[in-house]
Scaffold this motif. Sequence first.
Motif, PDB file in Angstrom:
ATOM      1  N   TRP A 155       0.853  -1.190   0.000  1.00  0.00           N
ATOM      2  CA  TRP A 155       0.000   0.000   0.000  1.00  0.00           C
ATOM      3  C   TRP A 155       0.883   1.233   0.000  1.00  0.00           C
ATOM      4  N   ILE A 156       0.268   2.389  -0.270  1.00  0.00           N
ATOM      5  CA  ILE A 156       1.058   3.630  -0.340  1.00  0.00           C
ATOM      6  C   ILE A 156       1.749   3.931   0.987  1.00  0.00           C
ATOM      7  N   THR A 157       1.099   3.590   2.098  1.00  0.00           N
ATOM      8  CA  THR A 157       1.717   3.876   3.398  1.00  0.00           C
ATOM      9  C   THR A 157       3.084   3.211   3.494  1.00  0.00           C
ATOM     10  N   GLU A 202      -8.000   5.772   7.936  1.00  0.00           N
ATOM     11  CA  GLU A 202      -9.431   5.973   8.094  1.00  0.00           C
ATOM     12  C   GLU A 202      -9.603   6.885   9.303  1.00  0.00           C
ATOM     13  N   PRO A 203     -10.783   7.448   9.450  1.00  0.00           N
ATOM     14  CA  PRO A 203     -10.998   8.278  10.631  1.00  0.00           C
ATOM     15  C   PRO A 203     -10.825   7.430  11.890  1.00  0.00           C
ATOM     16  N   ILE A 204     -10.177   7.983  12.894  1.00  0.00           N
ATOM     17  CA  ILE A 204     -10.044   7.242  14.152  1.00  0.00           C
ATOM     18  C   ILE A 204     -11.123   7.746  15.100  1.00  0.00           C
ATOM     19  N   VAL A 207      -0.052  11.594  15.953  1.00  0.00           N
ATOM     20  CA  VAL A 207      -0.285  12.265  14.686  1.00  0.00           C
ATOM     21  C   VAL A 207      -1.291  11.452  13.869  1.00  0.00           C
ATOM     22  N   ASP A 208      -2.463  12.043  13.658  1.00  0.00           N
ATOM     23  CA  ASP A 208      -3.528  11.412  12.866  1.00  0.00           C
ATOM     24  C   ASP A 208      -3.379  11.972  11.454  1.00  0.00           C
ATOM     25  N   THR A 209      -2.788  11.172  10.577  1.00  0.00           N
ATOM     26  CA  THR A 209      -2.355  11.670   9.271  1.00  0.00           C
ATOM     27  C   THR A 209      -3.390  11.362   8.195  1.00  0.00           C
ATOM     28  N   TRP A 210      -3.979  12.387   7.630  1.00  0.00           N
ATOM     29  CA  TRP A 210      -4.894  12.188   6.494  1.00  0.00           C
ATOM     30  C   TRP A 210      -4.124  12.393   5.194  1.00  0.00           C
ATOM     31  N   TRP A 211      -4.240  11.416   4.330  1.00  0.00           N
ATOM     32  CA  TRP A 211      -3.638  11.528   3.002  1.00  0.00           C
ATOM     33  C   TRP A 211      -4.162  10.383   2.161  1.00  0.00           C
ATOM     34  N   GLN A 212      -3.657  10.220   0.962  1.00  0.00           N
ATOM     35  CA  GLN A 212      -4.193   9.223   0.022  1.00  0.00           C
ATOM     36  C   GLN A 212      -3.078   8.697  -0.875  1.00  0.00           C
ATOM     37  N   THR A 213      -3.353   7.595  -1.525  1.00  0.00           N
ATOM     38  CA  THR A 213      -2.431   7.079  -2.526  1.00  0.00           C
ATOM     39  C   THR A 213      -2.047   8.200  -3.490  1.00  0.00           C
ATOM     40  N   GLU A 214      -3.037   8.988  -3.846  1.00  0.00           N
ATOM     41  CA  GLU A 214      -2.843  10.047  -4.837  1.00  0.00           C
ATOM     42  C   GLU A 214      -1.960  11.184  -4.330  1.00  0.00           C
ATOM     43  N   THR A 215      -1.970  11.427  -3.021  1.00  0.00           N
ATOM     44  CA  THR A 215      -1.250  12.602  -2.514  1.00  0.00           C
ATOM     45  C   THR A 215       0.215  12.289  -2.228  1.00  0.00           C
ATOM     46  N   GLY A 217     -12.254  13.498  -2.813  1.00  0.00           N
ATOM     47  CA  GLY A 217     -13.237  12.417  -2.726  1.00  0.00           C
ATOM     48  C   GLY A 217     -13.691  12.147  -1.303  1.00  0.00           C
ATOM     49  N   ASP A 218     -13.236  12.980  -0.353  1.00  0.00           N
ATOM     50  CA  ASP A 218     -13.670  12.856   1.036  1.00  0.00           C
ATOM     51  C   ASP A 218     -14.539  14.051   1.410  1.00  0.00           C
ATOM     52  N   GLY A 219     -15.518  13.793   2.255  1.00  0.00           N
ATOM     53  CA  GLY A 219     -16.261  14.871   2.875  1.00  0.00           C
ATOM     54  C   GLY A 219     -15.581  15.232   4.192  1.00  0.00           C
ATOM     55  N   ILE A 238     -15.425   2.452  -0.235  1.00  0.00           N
ATOM     56  CA  ILE A 238     -15.513   2.281   1.212  1.00  0.00           C
ATOM     57  C   ILE A 238     -14.133   1.939   1.747  1.00  0.00           C
ATOM     58  N   ASN A 239     -13.963   2.220   3.011  1.00  0.00           N
ATOM     59  CA  ASN A 239     -12.658   2.076   3.618  1.00  0.00           C
ATOM     60  C   ASN A 239     -12.737   0.962   4.650  1.00  0.00           C
ATOM     61  N   VAL A 240     -12.280  -0.212   4.265  1.00  0.00           N
ATOM     62  CA  VAL A 240     -12.420  -1.398   5.100  1.00  0.00           C
ATOM     63  C   VAL A 240     -11.065  -1.708   5.733  1.00  0.00           C
ATOM     64  N   HIS A 279      -8.283  -0.250   4.093  1.00  0.00           N
ATOM     65  CA  HIS A 279      -8.071  -0.617   2.684  1.00  0.00           C
ATOM     66  C   HIS A 279      -9.206  -0.055   1.854  1.00  0.00           C
ATOM     67  N   ARG A 280      -8.840   0.618   0.809  1.00  0.00           N
ATOM     68  CA  ARG A 280      -9.857   1.242  -0.021  1.00  0.00           C
ATOM     69  C   ARG A 280     -10.431   0.213  -0.978  1.00  0.00           C
ATOM     70  N   ILE A 281     -11.740   0.057  -0.956  1.00  0.00           N
ATOM     71  CA  ILE A 281     -12.390  -0.902  -1.857  1.00  0.00           C
ATOM     72  C   ILE A 281     -13.544  -0.200  -2.563  1.00  0.00           C
TER      73      ILE A 281
HETATM   74  C1  WT7 Z   1      -8.540   7.369   1.911  1.00  0.00           C
HETATM   75  C2  WT7 Z   1      -7.278   7.118   1.119  1.00  0.00           C
HETATM   76  C3  WT7 Z   1      -3.184   7.269   3.126  1.00  0.00           C
HETATM   77  C4  WT7 Z   1      -2.706   5.934   3.298  1.00  0.00           C
HETATM   78  C5  WT7 Z   1      -3.720   4.901   3.601  1.00  0.00           C
HETATM   79  C6  WT7 Z   1      -4.972   4.922   2.777  1.00  0.00           C
HETATM   80  C7  WT7 Z   1      -9.053   7.691   4.164  1.00  0.00           C
HETATM   81  C8  WT7 Z   1      -6.757   8.036   5.113  1.00  0.00           C
HETATM   82  C9  WT7 Z   1      -7.211   9.065   6.980  1.00  0.00           C
HETATM   83  C10 WT7 Z   1      -7.262   9.737   8.237  1.00  0.00           C
HETATM   84  C11 WT7 Z   1      -9.584   9.880   7.973  1.00  0.00           C
HETATM   85  C12 WT7 Z   1      -8.410   8.829   6.290  1.00  0.00           C
HETATM   86  C13 WT7 Z   1      -9.680   8.795   3.347  1.00  0.00           C
HETATM   87  C14 WT7 Z   1      -8.822   8.826   2.097  1.00  0.00           C
HETATM   88  N1  WT7 Z   1      -8.097   8.186   5.140  1.00  0.00           N
HETATM   89  N2  WT7 Z   1      -6.212   8.549   6.215  1.00  0.00           N
HETATM   90  N3  WT7 Z   1      -6.174   9.978   8.960  1.00  0.00           N
HETATM   91  N4  WT7 Z   1      -8.478  10.124   8.685  1.00  0.00           N
HETATM   92  N5  WT7 Z   1      -9.595   9.230   6.785  1.00  0.00           N
HETATM   93  O1  WT7 Z   1      -4.722   5.301   1.467  1.00  0.00           O
HETATM   94  O2  WT7 Z   1      -6.068   3.660   0.162  1.00  0.00           O
HETATM   95  O3  WT7 Z   1      -5.375   5.855  -0.836  1.00  0.00           O
HETATM   96  O4  WT7 Z   1      -7.133   5.725   0.938  1.00  0.00           O
HETATM   97  O5  WT7 Z   1      -8.375   6.845   3.221  1.00  0.00           O
HETATM   98  O6  WT7 Z   1     -10.992   8.452   3.046  1.00  0.00           O
HETATM   99  O7  WT7 Z   1      -9.487   9.364   0.978  1.00  0.00           O
HETATM  100  P1  WT7 Z   1      -5.810   5.095   0.357  1.00  0.00           P
END
Ligand code: WT7
Length: 673
Positions: free
Chosen positions: A330-332, A409-411, A431-439, A521-523, A542-544, A547-549
């Motif tokens: 995964w990107i992480t 995912e949101p904690i 540190v609650d890190t929000w980011w994405q594969t794309e970022t 793509g997030d609210g 959805i975020n399972v 894991h993004r599915i």
């Molecule tokens: C989606 C991205 C970033 C690496 C793991 C997932 C959700 C990710 C958080 C957070 C709330 C989060 C979002 C995002 N997400 N981190 N800290 N708090 N939501 O990467 O598979 O690209 O998924 O994961 O919904 O869009 P990904």
Amino acid sequence: MTDPERQNIESSLHETRVFPPRPAAELGMSHWVVDGREDYREQHRRAIEDPERFWGAVASELDWFEPFSRVLDWKAPDAKWFDGGVTNVCHNALDRQIAAGHGDEVALIWEGEPTPGGQPEVLRFTYRELHAEVCRFARALDALGVKKGDVVTIYMGMVPELAIAVLACARIGAPHSVIFGGFSAQAIVDRVQDASSQVIVTCDGSWRRGGVVPLKANVDQACATLEAKGHPVRDVVVVRRVGNDVDWHAGRDKEWSDLVADQAPDRAPEPMAAEDMLFLLYTSGSTGKPKGIVHTTGGYMVWTYFTARATFNLLPDEGQVYWCTADIGWITGHSYILYGLLPNRVPTIMYEGAPNAPDEGRFWEIIERHKVTHFYTAPTAIRAFMKWGDKHVTGKDLSSLKVLGTVGEPINPEAWAWYHRVIGRERCPIVDTWWQTETGGHMLTPLPGVTATKPGSCTTPMIGVDAAIVDAGTFREVEPGGGGLLVIRRPWPGMLRGIHGDRQRFVDTYWHNDRGYYVAGDGARQDEDGFFWIMGRVDDVINVSGHRIGTMEVESALVGHPAVVEAAVVGMPHEIKGTGIAAFCTLEPHWAAKFDADPKAVTDALRAHVAKEIGPFAKPDALRFADGLPKTRSGKIMRRLLRDVAAGIDGHQDTTTLEDRGVLENLRACQVY
Ligand code: WT7
């Protein structure tokens, strides 16, 4: 919005606790990399107002074979960062440390899954040793005829050779496409074909809770399908890890150990233009087809280097040991096991196995054994540990910990509080890190020493990130407190450069506005302090368990089974996974009769089918069968109603557009499998 998301918002709306930052010395660190609120504000302002100067200076901390002539060239949605610059990410991860006299320091620590009753195997690689292994495999790839620009597919367990293969690809300029080892043969087919990849690096199998995941057999099956589709795979490189029996295709299959045996431990890093592709990583979107996210060399290198240091307060020479529990698939794992860590010269741990094998103490033993200072994991793991009980933690020496991280995912505030109290012993910033594969790297996150934290909020933007919440219709910023779409208004170095082979989808998915905003793509909403609170996906993703599915991927897997005529998949609350997968199906008449006689046989078959098509992690948690699905008069499935049914609540939603109300009643009444 799914119910857990709703619950999360509920509890986050009532969350008022604030944890202020504390002095670095309290945690035995010499200083905070970003030195307090003022320093953060100042750096954030400079990075946004004058990206040229700011990012130019950060990039210059790393080695370039040719200097860049321009920091940013931006015409939405296309960014060029560090244009004219020539570098190599692997060089900056390894050679640069060796040249500076740090070759004998530990770069990578690997811990294998312990055999029952046995001790875990631990391997330590210095920068020099890792460099030698990477060069040997780089030469092996050369010998196979892999050239700069050729995509190498990597489908492995968490063995050191996975890190070595990734870095070797970066060294020779062959973009890697890592496929998480939990994916099925069919998932390999789609990704290999989309990337036009000719080479797969794999393992005989991988350990997972003492069992064997048959990676090579999955690759064989994928190769057979690919061959039939006119896309033969030329080379399959196999690492022996578990010693299971595997089929051998002479000519195509090669032993890793044979390939590297006589290779010299050096290989010059390929000169890479800043915008040359570094890797592809497939992720789910709202259609059934995964997207190959493109990351390039210069910007991604600078972004992961910078964000890893700022977010975790990485300080070489202070005995730090960093552990991220993610899989490199995964990107992480890409960004925060390998690429962000090695250039920062803090040892990074990579572990093989699972949190509860051989027992639920595994994580805490690893922290104790390696004196881990930085621990980065996912809310789903934290919730699982909460459930398993504090007894697995008490008695473990976690006093080495300094900074805790969460991602994916949101904690929920309850899990945050447990993490803070039981693992962080109320000392460690989270540190609650929000980011994405794309970022590519962290976008919204507290910085330790800088940001007061609020349980459940990913707080404020990373330096250089211009985040906002906008109205979905007008793209105008909403008032504080209001919810809307999370957008990033300016480019940042680690941003994706495209979806492989699908320009239109890239534009439509992320840039569907005339302001040049990146749409995540997030609210989300912003509170009165400007803190961000993520509310969940706004698309059919959805975020399972982090894991993004794509719900459509699961739906198309289900309707691909002869039993299923129609399927709808939505998220549902799940105690551990955060969001679970709920599937609603209508059955073909013969199968409906079978189902009446033996429901388990049918549900087992459907779950197995999804596991085969996507991977075991995509198996529905709840299956329901009915004669019909709730639809509008124009025939659209009304997912919001299904989400309520899946959550077991009556959301009192507007059902006036529903064609047949009886359908909904039937669904509410029907048994869950
Ligand atoms: C989606 C991205 C970033 C690496 C793991 C997932 C959700 C990710 C958080 C957070 C709330 C989060 C979002 C995002 N997400 N981190 N800290 N708090 N939501 O990467 O598979 O690209 O998924 O994961 O919904 O869009 P990904």
